[in-house]
Write an enzyme that holds these catalytic residues in place. Structure first.
Site, PDB file in Angstrom:
ATOM      1  N   GLY B 218       0.795  -1.219   0.000  1.00 51.95           N
ATOM      2  CA  GLY B 218       0.000   0.000   0.000  1.00 51.95           C
ATOM      3  C   GLY B 218       0.826   1.267   0.000  1.00 51.95           C
ATOM      4  CG  LEU B 244      -2.191  -2.222  -4.063  1.00 47.78           C
ATOM      5  CD1 LEU B 244      -1.973  -1.540  -5.395  1.00 47.78           C
ATOM      6  CD2 LEU B 244      -2.668  -1.231  -3.017  1.00 47.78           C
ATOM      7  CG  ASP B 245       1.401  -3.125  -3.426  1.00 46.75           C
ATOM      8  OD1 ASP B 245       1.705  -2.747  -4.568  1.00 46.75           O
ATOM      9  OD2 ASP B 245       1.145  -2.344  -2.499  1.00 46.75           O
ATOM     10  CG  ASP B 246      -1.357 -10.878  -3.632  1.00 42.98           C
ATOM     11  OD1 ASP B 246      -0.695 -11.183  -2.626  1.00 42.98           O
ATOM     12  OD2 ASP B 246      -2.084 -11.679  -4.251  1.00 42.98           O
TER      13      ASP B 246
END
Lengths: 301, 301, 301, 301
Positions: B218, B244-246
């Site tokens: 995040g 997100l960011d995964d």
């Protein structure tokens, strides 16, 4: 013998702190060996570590150049300094700790079944890297018993089950008290200490967690790292607080892995990281290089 | 010219895969330059990357030693090989991709206000490190316009607000389609792409996140890292997925920090990490070294 | 038990090598666990390491997917394979070595007064990291005697002076021969071995040098590093050849230092590097991951 | 604006140095932002760097806690301090340098054909990382001309041949003098400067050498590293002295390579190292963090 004193200070930041501490040491004829300070501008805090010789000379030919005359050749009068420093510290709202290298802290090592950190710490201790006494090894298993015997350290077996946890901790605390333990090192001790236990040793229990915190807290971090597909694994040494894997971080390190590495490879690579970050944390603590504040550490190098 | 072909394969693991692929290449007279394979024993998967010369000789004096006679001196017949390989691949349930170095993928770069990754990628491209075309730079700001001009790349300004997000993405997708873009690189593009956008470019959008994932996902990861008191900061390049960011991690790197480093120092140190992990990911993707499976990557070196 | 075989090959490069080796293994029903190959295009050389299961199944549920029918459930017939491989190897001018994991190489450890590498290797061996027998520890000092006793390894004291060097080496060689030693590990053994000794164990003596070779060869490298003012120190593990500190490098690692570090700090930091690079080299050698050629190594990962 | 002053000191070590410097600053009402000192016990030397605010306040709410009354709100009187410090410095045999952040040093960049370091430095400068003016770029080639133009920096082409070396250097020195250059950065400038040139800029010419010095001095270090079979490559930034590649080392870094990497791979990997170690050295020099003594550097962090 090269005895030295270390003064650790933290206090609200203000002008003149270095000048006043250094000035007082100068008045008392201190041969400063190392001095370091740090300001946290955001929080308005000041931190200082200063180390000086106690026995009137230091290595190298420096004493000959001493400007303060014969003071260089006399032992430093620690009591007189302490008496003069205490009121200054009170005036400036300092928390402080004054220790000497002659006094070796008493350390207990805890472990479970994995012995790599334990073997590493004991060898470093035996070879003079760790300036402490190690009178006690505690484990909920018996694997470490032979190793303890080899190094001549008392071994106490304190098995832990859900039902006997409180009793086991009471016994452990009693052992620590009787042995006068000042630092507890959790060398891959796989039991969670109760808040009551932790509260008895504030900033005096060092743990190693086998991940790069705050990633992968809790159990089986190497499995979690493998599942996530990270390209580096890590290990973290930290002071233990009430919240699991959340205490002030002392040291971290990482190693590169690849898609070829299975969980067992991560575990094997990780052992080297665990040894390194735990042994560094213990050494720095013993050398009084660490100050805790908030949930962070200052580590003077 | 030293043209080469790269064949990327993934399929259920079984005996004889290497033998059959290598055998077919041998029959067609391929000069193998590099070959690498990987098995995920846990999931029963097999991965392979093999690269061979297309123009009948390779650097060094190796061809002279070739055992397969005159085949070494003739161009490799890629179409004939492909016709023979397709049924084998079907039989063995292979997903595969065959590409040649002569075809340079078309890449679009996205950024916002920070230009360090953008400047780095453009310089690497200009100096020949990245084997691609870069016909398009897209940004929701105008800072990059001059840089785009210097490198002779078309610049498109697509401002984004909460109200115009859908419209902006539609315009971006249209630009990508018109330019025939095959890879989108988010070089510190600070807008979150919609699932619909991401779905259009599966395993073809590379992002750099300024933390050591999965720690500090995040916004404002350097602030979070500073607050947690970590001793290393990191950066991660990964394929973008809906979450997100995964997405699958391609590359990570870290740098040591200390208590002296404020958030702005972390940001400055982090820039170097971001440049490195993003440029490596882009290069490996372009060199067809990466295979995605599950939420992980195999990166052949 | 999960026995496996490893085949190491090096030969002049030519087309079809992978196909022919993999094909032969496939014909004999091998379950390949890992395969890796390397080409030195400049020198026209080919290197291969392939590992396969011997007992008819491997971890994970892969065997069930085996396409080669019932062969997956039977033990691999190593003798039959070897009989078929030998003529192929002769035809292709291969140097090759076929070993099985069931046979554990016999290793002797040499040291002088510093025990950190020795203690580290012995602990790794005991905990299962090093797949070998260690029947013999040799030292020109007596410091290691207790440690040898703890691990139940025969200790032989072979004092060395300028006058007795030849005699001491003769005794050492005799000990090695009687114990059937196949690998000698110099774990900070501070005596230089004679060319005659070295010639008896080609690519079978591993040393750790406490510098980042080729910088700071010879005696007192930490002192030399300190004098030069380097910002990183290193350690190197390598095979011993006739020329001091010049043999094929297996592994290197470095650690950051600063102006604050005195020679004794470098020595302490260096111990960790020495442990790591030496233990990795020994493990890789025992896992038959290393091929020497010219004055270099290929280390398959 | 947050102007600050930096005082760099080195002198023979003696008691009370910190006390006297800190005391004088305190008397003049300095808000110290950072202070660091170092002692070389072996050589009996003392080094200090202290930085303080010039404009009467600093970031954070610290000033409100200031003990020295209204001094905290007034600009620091630098001239008055300097007048008071000079006699103290003379008494204590100090070499010292007092600078302010408002004055930005004038820097010239030299390069040859490779532009990666140049492009990196110029981007960092443009984005505010390097606190300096860059009025001049000099090269014996023309590749950099466009880049210089983009950043609005004067470009001077000074071709060098064996016959014209002296003449070229005279022209370069003239350019440096006219532009008032205080720091010369050799960003992969492949010509060797004459002793006469070097003598004009003591500890004011920074070079990057593409090896881990002292290994692989001189030409073609990546080729030499490849030939030796090292497992890590490095880069080194250092001050230039009369002896080639022998000046005080400022920064070094390394990257892991493997047997798969050919010379061209080493060169590519090395470019990233070169960028990093050179840009750090330049930034630290500009931030006045470096003190040279003997053939070493103290780099205050």
């Amino acid at each position: 013998m090269n005895d030295s004193a270390v003064l650790l200070i933290d206090c609200p930041d203000r002008k003149g702190l270095v000048a006043r501490v250094a000035g007082l040491l100068y008045e008392h004829g201190a041969n400063i060996l190392h001095a370091d300070q740090h300001q946290d501008h955001e929080m308005g805090l000041f931190f200082m570590r200063v180390e000086w010789a106690l026995n009137g000379h230091r290595s190298g030919g420096i004493a000959a150049q001493g400007a303060a005359g014969s003071a260089g050749a006399e032992p430093f009068d620690l009591e007189r300094f302490q008496a003069a420093f205490a009121p200054l510290a009170a005036e400036l709202n300092m928390r402080w700790k004054l220790t000497t290298s002659a006094r070796r802290p008493r350390v207990a090592l805890f472990c479970s079944q994995y012995l790599h950190c334990m073997a590493d710490l004991l060898h470093r201790w035996r070879s003079g890297e760790l300036h402490c006494e190690i009178p006690l090894i505690v484990s909920n298993h018996r694997e470490v018993e032979n190793l303890a015997g080899f190094y001549g350290v008392r071994f106490e077996h304190t098995p832990v089950t859900a039902a006997t946890r409180a009793e086991a901790e009471a016994r452990q605390l009693d052992l620590l008290a009787r042995e006068g333990i000042e630092l507890v090192v959790l060398a891959r001790y796989m039991q969670i200490l109760s808040p009551g236990f932790v509260a008895r040793y504030p900033a005096a229990i060092i743990n190693v967690h086998h991940s790069f915190l705050p990633a992968f807290t809790g159990a089986r971090p190497y499995h979690a790292a493998h599942a996530r597909g990270v390209k580096l694994i890590g290990a973290t040494s930290h002071y233990v607080t009430e919240i699991l894997d959340d205490g002030p971080i002392i040291e971290q390190d990482v190693a590169r892995i690849s898609h070829r590495d299975q969980v067992e490879d991560l575990i094997a690579r990780g052992r080297d990281l665990e040894r390194l970050v735990l042994s560094r944390a213990v050494r720095w603590h013993l050398d009084r290089r660490i100050l805790c504040y908030g949930n962070k550490t200052v580590v003077f190098d």
